[in-house]
Write a protein that holds these residues in place. Sequence first.
Motif, PDB file in Angstrom:
ATOM      1  N   TRP A  79       5.983  -0.684   0.368  1.00 44.80           N
ATOM      2  CA  TRP A  79       6.713   0.034   1.403  1.00 44.80           C
ATOM      3  C   TRP A  79       8.206  -0.188   1.188  1.00 44.80           C
ATOM      4  N   HIS A  80       9.026   0.745   1.676  1.00 47.74           N
ATOM      5  CA  HIS A  80      10.475   0.578   1.692  1.00 47.74           C
ATOM      6  C   HIS A  80      11.072   1.501   2.755  1.00 47.74           C
ATOM      7  N   PHE A  81      12.327   1.264   3.080  1.00 47.54           N
ATOM      8  CA  PHE A  81      13.049   2.088   4.041  1.00 47.54           C
ATOM      9  C   PHE A  81      14.170   2.830   3.348  1.00 47.54           C
ATOM     10  N   ARG A  82      14.468   4.010   3.854  1.00 51.78           N
ATOM     11  CA  ARG A  82      15.668   4.774   3.516  1.00 51.78           C
ATOM     12  C   ARG A  82      16.266   5.168   4.854  1.00 51.78           C
ATOM     13  N   GLY A  83      17.032   4.230   5.441  1.00 48.88           N
ATOM     14  CA  GLY A  83      17.547   4.461   6.786  1.00 48.88           C
ATOM     15  C   GLY A  83      16.401   4.491   7.777  1.00 48.88           C
ATOM     16  N   HIS A  84      16.312   5.553   8.573  1.00 49.12           N
ATOM     17  CA  HIS A  84      15.264   5.658   9.593  1.00 49.12           C
ATOM     18  C   HIS A  84      13.978   6.296   9.058  1.00 49.12           C
ATOM     19  N   VAL A  85      13.849   6.353   7.740  1.00 48.07           N
ATOM     20  CA  VAL A  85      12.640   6.893   7.102  1.00 48.07           C
ATOM     21  C   VAL A  85      11.877   5.732   6.463  1.00 48.07           C
ATOM     22  N   PHE A  86      10.595   5.633   6.784  1.00 44.21           N
ATOM     23  CA  PHE A  86       9.716   4.553   6.321  1.00 44.21           C
ATOM     24  C   PHE A  86       8.774   5.133   5.271  1.00 44.21           C
ATOM     25  N   CYS A  87       8.828   4.584   4.058  1.00 46.71           N
ATOM     26  CA  CYS A  87       8.026   5.107   2.946  1.00 46.71           C
ATOM     27  C   CYS A  87       6.917   4.135   2.569  1.00 46.71           C
ATOM     28  N   THR A  88       5.740   4.667   2.326  1.00 52.59           N
ATOM     29  CA  THR A  88       4.592   3.886   1.882  1.00 52.59           C
ATOM     30  C   THR A  88       3.962   4.608   0.695  1.00 52.59           C
ATOM     31  N   PHE A  89       3.931   3.939  -0.456  1.00 53.21           N
ATOM     32  CA  PHE A  89       3.343   4.527  -1.659  1.00 53.21           C
ATOM     33  C   PHE A  89       2.354   3.549  -2.274  1.00 53.21           C
ATOM     34  N   TYR A  90       1.352   4.086  -2.927  1.00 53.15           N
ATOM     35  CA  TYR A  90       0.206   3.307  -3.374  1.00 53.15           C
ATOM     36  C   TYR A  90       0.136   3.228  -4.893  1.00 53.15           C
ATOM     37  N   ASP A  91      -0.340   2.073  -5.380  1.00 50.73           N
ATOM     38  CA  ASP A  91      -0.537   1.873  -6.816  1.00 50.73           C
ATOM     39  C   ASP A  91      -1.646   2.799  -7.303  1.00 50.73           C
ATOM     40  N   PRO A  92      -1.622   3.153  -8.598  1.00 45.97           N
ATOM     41  CA  PRO A  92      -2.715   3.987  -9.122  1.00 45.97           C
ATOM     42  C   PRO A  92      -4.059   3.289  -8.902  1.00 45.97           C
ATOM     43  N   PRO A  93      -5.054   4.039  -8.446  1.00 40.74           N
ATOM     44  CA  PRO A  93      -6.353   3.424  -8.136  1.00 40.74           C
ATOM     45  C   PRO A  93      -7.220   3.249  -9.380  1.00 40.74           C
ATOM     46  N   LEU A  94      -8.170   2.352  -9.248  1.00 38.39           N
ATOM     47  CA  LEU A  94      -9.160   2.188 -10.312  1.00 38.39           C
ATOM     48  C   LEU A  94     -10.202   3.296 -10.231  1.00 38.39           C
ATOM     49  N   VAL A  95     -10.405   3.826  -9.051  1.00 37.96           N
ATOM     50  CA  VAL A  95     -11.356   4.920  -8.854  1.00 37.96           C
ATOM     51  C   VAL A  95     -10.639   6.084  -8.195  1.00 37.96           C
ATOM     52  N   GLN A  96     -11.218   7.254  -8.321  1.00 35.73           N
ATOM     53  CA  GLN A  96     -10.639   8.454  -7.731  1.00 35.73           C
ATOM     54  C   GLN A  96     -11.254   8.709  -6.366  1.00 35.73           C
ATOM     55  N   PRO A  97     -10.721   9.480  -5.486  1.00 33.53           N
ATOM     56  CA  PRO A  97      -9.443  10.190  -5.612  1.00 33.53           C
ATOM     57  C   PRO A  97      -8.267   9.266  -5.294  1.00 33.53           C
ATOM     58  N   PRO A  98      -7.133   9.537  -5.915  1.00 32.49           N
ATOM     59  CA  PRO A  98      -5.958   8.690  -5.667  1.00 32.49           C
ATOM     60  C   PRO A  98      -5.394   8.910  -4.270  1.00 32.49           C
ATOM     61  N   LEU A  99      -4.663   7.936  -3.816  1.00 33.12           N
ATOM     62  CA  LEU A  99      -3.964   7.993  -2.539  1.00 33.12           C
ATOM     63  C   LEU A  99      -2.484   7.926  -2.870  1.00 33.12           C
ATOM     64  N   CYS A 103       6.674   9.499   2.988  1.00 30.54           N
ATOM     65  CA  CYS A 103       7.741   8.926   3.799  1.00 30.54           C
ATOM     66  C   CYS A 103       7.655   9.536   5.187  1.00 30.54           C
ATOM     67  N   TRP A 104       7.956   8.704   6.181  1.00 30.72           N
ATOM     68  CA  TRP A 104       7.672   9.058   7.570  1.00 30.72           C
ATOM     69  C   TRP A 104       8.842   8.770   8.484  1.00 30.72           C
ATOM     70  N   THR A 105       9.044   9.644   9.445  1.00 28.98           N
ATOM     71  CA  THR A 105       9.878   9.330  10.593  1.00 28.98           C
ATOM     72  C   THR A 105       8.911   8.963  11.704  1.00 28.98           C
ATOM     73  N   THR A 106       9.324   8.073  12.567  1.00 33.05           N
ATOM     74  CA  THR A 106       8.399   7.504  13.551  1.00 33.05           C
ATOM     75  C   THR A 106       9.011   7.527  14.947  1.00 33.05           C
ATOM     76  N   ILE A 107       8.148   7.765  15.915  1.00 32.50           N
ATOM     77  CA  ILE A 107       8.539   7.735  17.318  1.00 32.50           C
ATOM     78  C   ILE A 107       7.654   6.722  18.037  1.00 32.50           C
ATOM     79  N   LYS A 108       8.274   5.861  18.828  1.00 34.36           N
ATOM     80  CA  LYS A 108       7.522   4.937  19.677  1.00 34.36           C
ATOM     81  C   LYS A 108       7.231   5.688  20.970  1.00 34.36           C
ATOM     82  N   THR A 109       5.944   5.939  21.237  1.00 30.65           N
ATOM     83  CA  THR A 109       5.584   6.728  22.413  1.00 30.65           C
ATOM     84  C   THR A 109       5.259   5.865  23.635  1.00 30.65           C
TER      85      THR A 109
END
Length: 157
Positions: A79-99, A103-109
């Motif tokens: 995970w990492h941030f770019r200001g108010h954007v939160f990014c989550t990226f995944y390593d290549p999987p051993l099995v398919q399908p990949p995930l 990057c996300w903007t978030t609201i606390k409801t």
Amino acid sequence: MTNLPRRAALLAALACGLLLAAPAAPALDAWMTEEAMRSAFIGKTLDGHYGNGVAWTETYFADGRLDYRESRRRAVGKWHFRGHVFCTFYDPPLVQPPLNGGCWTTIKTSANCYEFYLAGLSPEPPFADDTPGMAQRWNARGWRQEEPSTCTEKPSV
């Protein structure tokens, strides 16, 4: 007597309109800041669900790593941030399908309820964080696992 059926029809139409009306888009100042997201998410595990009902769990470790799980898939990544954007990226999987992730903007409801809106599918800007089209960008709702969820309502979009 003739006004009663017209009133009933008007009330029924109004009720249907209220049920079908699109929710108001959140204001740009509603986005959580990086500091607020770090405090709410980092070092914690979130449970949640997507709009299609699929449940997920994701742990955000302090070292920038993450662990993602749902009933049929599991992935690790970063995970990492770019200001108010939160990014989550995944390593290549051993099995398919990949995930892939995104990057996300978030609201606390509420006290322990967060909505995630897609800002981009690439780890780098440009990101979409304007309010037009918000209903199409809503992706998930989540809450911290160690506290009771306050997500008692259906998703806002």
